[in-house]
Design a protein around this motif. Structure first.
Motif, PDB file in Angstrom:
ATOM      1  N   LEU A 288      82.837 147.008  80.775  1.00  0.00           N
ATOM      2  CA  LEU A 288      81.462 146.545  80.677  1.00  0.00           C
ATOM      3  C   LEU A 288      80.465 147.547  81.232  1.00  0.00           C
ATOM      4  CD1 LEU A 288      82.094 142.835  81.609  1.00  0.00           C
ATOM      5  CD2 LEU A 288      81.644 143.771  79.353  1.00  0.00           C
ATOM      6  N   SER A 289      80.924 148.438  82.085  1.00  0.00           N
ATOM      7  CA  SER A 289      80.006 149.416  82.677  1.00  0.00           C
ATOM      8  C   SER A 289      79.817 150.625  81.771  1.00  0.00           C
ATOM      9  CB  SER A 289      80.517 149.873  84.042  1.00  0.00           C
ATOM     10  OG  SER A 289      81.655 150.695  83.881  1.00  0.00           O
ATOM     11  N   LEU A 290      80.654 150.719  80.728  1.00  0.00           N
ATOM     12  CA  LEU A 290      80.590 151.884  79.843  1.00  0.00           C
ATOM     13  C   LEU A 290      79.382 151.867  78.916  1.00  0.00           C
ATOM     14  CD1 LEU A 290      84.249 152.432  78.693  1.00  0.00           C
ATOM     15  CD2 LEU A 290      82.752 154.129  79.711  1.00  0.00           C
ATOM     16  N   ALA A 291      79.079 150.703  78.400  1.00  0.00           N
ATOM     17  CA  ALA A 291      77.986 150.602  77.425  1.00  0.00           C
ATOM     18  C   ALA A 291      77.574 149.150  77.357  1.00  0.00           C
ATOM     19  CB  ALA A 291      78.451 151.076  76.048  1.00  0.00           C
ATOM     20  N   GLU A 292      76.400 148.895  76.804  1.00  0.00           N
ATOM     21  CA  GLU A 292      75.981 147.516  76.636  1.00  0.00           C
ATOM     22  C   GLU A 292      76.932 146.835  75.641  1.00  0.00           C
ATOM     23  OE1 GLU A 292      74.199 146.029  78.527  1.00  0.00           O
ATOM     24  OE2 GLU A 292      72.844 147.477  79.442  1.00  0.00           O
TER      25      GLU A 292
ATOM     26  N   LYS B 222      67.838 140.474  89.723  1.00  0.00           N
ATOM     27  CA  LYS B 222      68.097 141.456  88.658  1.00  0.00           C
ATOM     28  C   LYS B 222      69.395 141.151  87.911  1.00  0.00           C
ATOM     29  CE  LYS B 222      65.596 145.617  89.888  1.00  0.00           C
ATOM     30  NZ  LYS B 222      65.687 147.003  90.385  1.00  0.00           N
ATOM     31  N   ILE B 223      70.442 140.900  88.675  1.00  0.00           N
ATOM     32  CA  ILE B 223      71.737 140.655  88.032  1.00  0.00           C
ATOM     33  C   ILE B 223      71.664 139.415  87.150  1.00  0.00           C
ATOM     34  CG2 ILE B 223      74.155 140.025  88.457  1.00  0.00           C
ATOM     35  CD1 ILE B 223      73.937 141.878  90.985  1.00  0.00           C
ATOM     36  N   THR B 224      71.017 138.383  87.646  1.00  0.00           N
ATOM     37  CA  THR B 224      70.859 137.154  86.862  1.00  0.00           C
ATOM     38  C   THR B 224      70.136 137.443  85.549  1.00  0.00           C
ATOM     39  OG1 THR B 224      70.680 135.931  88.929  1.00  0.00           O
ATOM     40  CG2 THR B 224      70.014 134.783  86.919  1.00  0.00           C
ATOM     41  N   LYS B 225      69.056 138.167  85.684  1.00  0.00           N
ATOM     42  CA  LYS B 225      68.259 138.486  84.494  1.00  0.00           C
ATOM     43  C   LYS B 225      69.067 139.317  83.498  1.00  0.00           C
ATOM     44  CE  LYS B 225      65.149 141.815  84.193  1.00  0.00           C
ATOM     45  NZ  LYS B 225      64.236 142.703  84.953  1.00  0.00           N
ATOM     46  N   TYR B 226      69.793 140.293  84.016  1.00  0.00           N
ATOM     47  CA  TYR B 226      70.562 141.164  83.129  1.00  0.00           C
ATOM     48  C   TYR B 226      71.674 140.407  82.409  1.00  0.00           C
ATOM     49  CZ  TYR B 226      68.221 145.332  84.930  1.00  0.00           C
ATOM     50  OH  TYR B 226      67.296 146.291  85.246  1.00  0.00           O
TER      51      TYR B 226
ATOM     52  N   TYR C 188      74.889 143.659  80.271  1.00  0.00           N
ATOM     53  CA  TYR C 188      75.965 143.646  81.262  1.00  0.00           C
ATOM     54  C   TYR C 188      76.130 144.988  81.955  1.00  0.00           C
ATOM     55  CZ  TYR C 188      77.422 139.244  79.079  1.00  0.00           C
ATOM     56  OH  TYR C 188      77.475 137.970  78.584  1.00  0.00           O
ATOM     57  N   ARG C 189      75.865 146.029  81.239  1.00  0.00           N
ATOM     58  CA  ARG C 189      76.029 147.351  81.838  1.00  0.00           C
ATOM     59  C   ARG C 189      75.044 147.530  82.984  1.00  0.00           C
ATOM     60  NH1 ARG C 189      75.175 153.074  81.452  1.00  0.00           N
ATOM     61  NH2 ARG C 189      73.068 152.698  80.753  1.00  0.00           N
ATOM     62  N   LEU C 190      73.826 147.099  82.772  1.00  0.00           N
ATOM     63  CA  LEU C 190      72.849 147.216  83.845  1.00  0.00           C
ATOM     64  C   LEU C 190      73.245 146.316  85.010  1.00  0.00           C
ATOM     65  CD1 LEU C 190      69.491 147.431  81.867  1.00  0.00           C
ATOM     66  CD2 LEU C 190      70.725 149.242  83.038  1.00  0.00           C
ATOM     67  N   ALA C 191      73.842 145.181  84.705  1.00  0.00           N
ATOM     68  CA  ALA C 191      74.304 144.299  85.774  1.00  0.00           C
ATOM     69  C   ALA C 191      75.385 144.994  86.598  1.00  0.00           C
ATOM     70  CB  ALA C 191      74.825 142.989  85.186  1.00  0.00           C
TER      71      ALA C 191
ATOM     72  N   LEU D 266      75.370 145.760  90.576  1.00  0.00           N
ATOM     73  CA  LEU D 266      76.488 145.361  91.442  1.00  0.00           C
ATOM     74  C   LEU D 266      76.970 146.545  92.263  1.00  0.00           C
ATOM     75  CD1 LEU D 266      78.591 143.066  89.108  1.00  0.00           C
ATOM     76  CD2 LEU D 266      77.637 142.426  91.327  1.00  0.00           C
ATOM     77  N   LYS D 267      77.037 147.685  91.609  1.00  0.00           N
ATOM     78  CA  LYS D 267      77.494 148.883  92.304  1.00  0.00           C
ATOM     79  C   LYS D 267      76.537 149.202  93.447  1.00  0.00           C
ATOM     80  CE  LYS D 267      80.094 151.995  90.463  1.00  0.00           C
ATOM     81  NZ  LYS D 267      80.599 152.931  89.468  1.00  0.00           N
ATOM     82  N   GLU D 268      75.276 149.135  93.172  1.00  0.00           N
ATOM     83  CA  GLU D 268      74.288 149.427  94.220  1.00  0.00           C
ATOM     84  C   GLU D 268      74.368 148.410  95.344  1.00  0.00           C
ATOM     85  OE1 GLU D 268      71.083 151.663  91.284  1.00  0.00           O
ATOM     86  OE2 GLU D 268      70.447 149.867  92.374  1.00  0.00           O
TER      87      GLU D 268
END
Length: 808
Positions: A595-599, A647-651, A657-660, A664-666
């Motif tokens: 999920l972190s690779l691309a939307e 932010k995570i909720t909105k994403y 999901y990628r932005l989420a 999460l990483k941050e």
RNA sequence: GAGGGGAUGCCGGAGUGGUCAAACGGGCCAGGCUUAGGACCUGGUGGCUCUUGCCUACGGGGGUUCGAAUCCUCCUCCCCUCACCA
């Protein structure tokens, strides 16, 4: 630090199952959310990481919604009928049933290992007679309403599959399953479903769907609605209807062309021309081997003439290779001056070209314009002339306005074994007789011989039956249904999968449907996704359901490519197996990584380096939870966490999901730098992580002292920013915006006497002038203030949270 | 031919009027840790100055604006779907 992923995964998968954490409740006060991924065809190959991606995307949504307090239905099943199982039977003698059930078992265990939140108690398989019984039942209902019918028609035949293919299954003249096999045309008696009955509704309903624009465009294109006029041409004393979208060019008709495949072609061919036409037809079939799109127009004179109803002129009728037999009326009027194709044809065969629309120059002018050479309609514009000429001809009974569709009826007959038997009995006296409802399901016979065409035809004890009407000797229909039939209504069966009295309970279907989120490949845009809508409309008309569309929100997942950017395939050796990755990196790592690779809707490439990066992150989370003290949050961290929640909720809500995953990483990066944090905050972090990495979230949730499931906990809410802060925020923004304008201008040596600031009414109410300090005099206005000073009309540029500024 | 979607740094890709030389990955570079490391940690990654600063940049041209990667307009290129639909 080593993490025993396998143990953790098994532990939680078992606990989820035992506690029935993901079972959907048919009676609940909660709002419902129906999340569905297109069910797979269970191939013996099992699933690879690319399939996993599809399910993980749905799982994030389902878990998220559940935590948000929705009653979630997230089922899984298998589209188990179809060719591969039958081919296995021919190839190595495995009975299709055995092949299928093995493959399904394999799929189930693989999907469970991904930690997807399915309600397994609702699992369905279309190969199960208790399922396809209802396919047959729907067929009978359609038969009853005249929407299922038989007709002799040319069909696409794949010699390799030895079966009929739907138009949608023919790709560039080749079979969709066999890129190297040309599709042949055969004429057979086939069963059709009258999807065209719903063409108009299927077309107009598209606009209101929350589906990808591209998919909607493709469906519209496929259904292909166009408005025009049907004009009757007199040919040898008989009236032949012709469809055209350009009745305004009727005075320019200098010939007619009938399709080479038109069923009544020979009525027009005179004896003298027979040979010539036959030669042409022969040529056409041999030429069609080549690339169809580059075919030159070919034709031959039939010897007959048609009377132009507008002019009374007699124009020659040709047979041509560029006219489609099954669109419009299979015959077109030729207006070479105003149609590119007609122009080409006329040039080739020296047919006169008569201009009737003024405009353009050179070759065919296809635009609208002023009519010339058109009798009483001269001087009229095309748009008006279309109406007027149609009206004029229809007054004489020679024309009418019509709507045409490209959509054809759906041919569902397949000369194959492993499909739903069509519940019809053919009787010499009574014709095609439906199997009585009480005798359903018509079950596939088990003892059959494969390898010589359709095995059902050679299974005498199955075929030979008595006619339900007259009891005389009769035979069963041996065609089975296209597998797309099975998948056309399965979403409804999930709402009541074990019902053997009815197709489903109306109340349950009503509660759960339509599907809120449907995830699957875009390749189904013009197949499954149209049939899905068609069936929904039919079942609605039967009174079983009370909604018009099966799917509210549709989402196409991107493809997972192998390392190097190529499609994953066994032959390329770049297939990534979830089980292997799971052992080495943990399935949560893989989920997070995918999920972190691309939307979700974009393609992505697998990479070894990438999954290592994800593993680093997961390990860091573990480390953090091992060393951090449970105590107090710093104020800073509280604010930071709050921001991440929103932010995570909105994403997630917006499928970003990628932005989420980045947020999460941050978040965990920041947490790892904290000495201590409150239990509540730690739990919040795990809740945010849960949809992406559910197993380790559960594990750590337990580690910090919880006995329940994080999967069952409620999604954290971001605390609203205090009113006072909102005010300060506006003051700050106003000051900042004004300052940047003033600075920019002062740099350009402009003298500034005064600044005027415009705010939207809501911001204006919040803004405190006295708290703003600027290097120049200034005034603040509401954009709604009619008396405001605004010589440059800048106020309209103000936006929520963003003031507009004018200086002088 | 018709319809749809795009073009951002070495690459993938955020960003949709000021806080942007541009999030986050990957790659690459430097340093640390280490017997060693493809493992881990830290920093750097348009150019010039190298602190503040300046210049050049978000496919190309033109425009709107005090200000544009972001708005308008024209152009070029790429991808996808359907394809002689009258």
């Amino acid at each position: 630090m080593e993490i025993d992923f396998e143990t953790i995964q098994k532990k939680w998968q078992k606990r989820w199952e035992e506690a029935e954490v993901f079972s959907a409740d048919d009676n609940s006060d909660k709002p419902k959310f129906y999340c569905l991924e297109m069910f797979p065809y269970p191939s013996a190959l099992g699933l690879h990481m690319g399939h996993a991606l599809n399910y993980v995307i749905g799982d994030v949504a389902a878990r998220f919604k559940k935590m948000q307090g929705f009653n979630v239905l997230h089922p899984m099943g298998y589209d188990a009928l179809g060719l591969p199982a039958e081919n296995a039977a021919i190839k190595d003698g495995t009975p299709p049933e055995e092949y299928t059930s093995k493959a399904i078992q394999n799929y189930i265990s693989q999907q469970k290992a991904l930690g997807i939140s399915y309600d397994w108690s609702r699992m369905i398989s279309t190969a199960d007679p208790s399922y396809y019984k209802w396919d047959q039942w729907i067929f009978l209902k359609m038969f009853e309403k005249g929407l299922a019918y038989q007709k002799k028609s040319p069909v696409n035949w794949c010699p390799k599959c030895s079966t009929v293919l739907a138009n949608e299954q023919v790709v560039n003249g080749k079979c969709w399953r066999h890129e190297d096999t040309k599709v042949k045309i055969k004429t057979l008696k086939q069963w059709f479903l009258k999807i065209t009955h719903y063409a108009d509704e299927l077309y107009s309903g598209i606009d209101n769907l929350d589906w990808p624009i591209k998919t909607k465009a493709m469906q519209k294109n496929w259904i292909g609605k166009s408005h025009g006029t049907e004009i009757l041409f007199d040919i040898n004393g008989k009236k032949w209807p012709i469809f055209t979208t350009r009745p305004d060019t009727i005075f320019g008709v200098t010939f007619m062309v009938i399709s080479a495949n038109h069923p009544n072609l020979w009525d027009l061919v005179t004896p003298e021309k027979k040979e010539e036409v036959e030669r042409l037809l022969e040529k056409i079939t041999s030429v069609s081997e080549k690339d169809i799109s580059k075919l030159e127009k070919e034709g031959a004179f039939t010897g007959s003439y048609a009377k132009n109803p507008a002019t009374g002129e007699m124009v020659p009728i040709y047979v041509g290779n560029f006219v489609l037999a099954d669109y419009g009326s299979g015959m077109v009027m030729g207006v070479p001056a105003h149609d590119k194709r007609d122009f080409e044809f006329a040039k080739k065969y020296n047919i006169p070209i008569r201009r009737v629309i003024d405009g353009g120059s050179g070759e065919a002018f296809t635009g609208d314009g002023i009519l010339i050479n058109s009798g009483e309609f001269n001087g009229m514009h095309s748009s008006k002339a279309k109406e007027k000429i149609t009206q004029w001809l229809s007054e004489k009974g020679l024309a009418k306005k019509v709507t045409q569709f490209k959509l054809r009826d759906w041919g569902i007959s397949r000369q194959r074994y492993w499909g739903t038997p069509i519940p019809i009995i053919h009787c010499k006296k009574c014709g095609a007789v439906p199997v009585p409802e009480k005798d359903l399901p018509v079950v596939l016979p088990k003892e059959v011989v494969f390898g010589k065409g359709n095995p059902l035809e050679t299974t005498k004890e199955w075929i030979n039956v008595k006619c339900p009407k007259c009891s005389s000797d009769a035979k069963r229909e041996t065609d089975t249904m296209d597998t797309f039939v099975n998948s056309s209504w399965y979403f409804l069966r999930y709402t009541d999968p074990k019902n053997d009295e009815k197709i489903f309970d109306e109340k349950k279907a009503d509660y759960w449907c339509p599907v809120d989120l449907y995830i699957g490949g875009s390749e189904h845009a013009c197949t499954h996704l149209i049939y899905f809508r068609f069936y929904t409309k039919f079942l609605r008309d039967l009174g079983l359901i009370n909604f018009d569309e099966p799917v509210i929100k549709l989402f196409h997942q991107g493809m997972l490519l192998g390392e190097g950017g190529e499609r994953m395939s066994k032959s390329k050796g770049n297939v990534v197996e979830p089980s292997t990755i799971s052992k080495e990196y943990g399935i949560d790592t893989a989920r997070y990584f995918l999920l972190s690779l691309a939307e979700p809707d974009k393609d992505r490439e697998w990479s070894k380096d990438g999954i290592n990066g994800a593993l680093r992150f997961i390990k860091k989370i573990f480390k953090t939870f091992h060393k951090i003290e449970i105590g107090k949050d710093t104020e800073d961290f509280k604010g930071f966490l709050n921001e991440k929640i929103s932010k995570i909720t909105k994403y997630i809500e917006n499928f970003r999901y990628r932005l989420a995953t980045i947020e999460l990483k941050e978040l965990f990066e920041r947490l790892s730098a904290e000495k201590s944090a409150s239990r509540e905050s730690l739990e919040t972090c795990l809740k945010l992580l849960c949809p992406f990495a559910p197993h380790i979230s559960e594990e750590l949730f337990e580690k910090i002292g919880n006995s329940g499931f994080v999967s069952n906990s409620s999604w954290p809410l971001a605390k609203k920013v205090e009113k006072k802060e909102e005010k300060e925020d506006i003051n700050e923004k106003v000051q900042q915006a004004a300052n940047s304008v003033i600075n920019a201008l002062q740099k350009k040596d402009r003298e500034i006497k005064k600044a005027y600031i415009y705010l939207i009414p809501k911001d204006f109410a919040l803004c405190q002038k006295e708290k703003i300090s600027l290097p120049v005099k200034f005034e603040v206005f509401s954009t709604a203030d009619k008396e405001k000073y605004d010589p440059a009309n800048k106020a309209k540029k103000a936006r929520p949270g963003l003031p507009a500024v004018f200086v002088e």
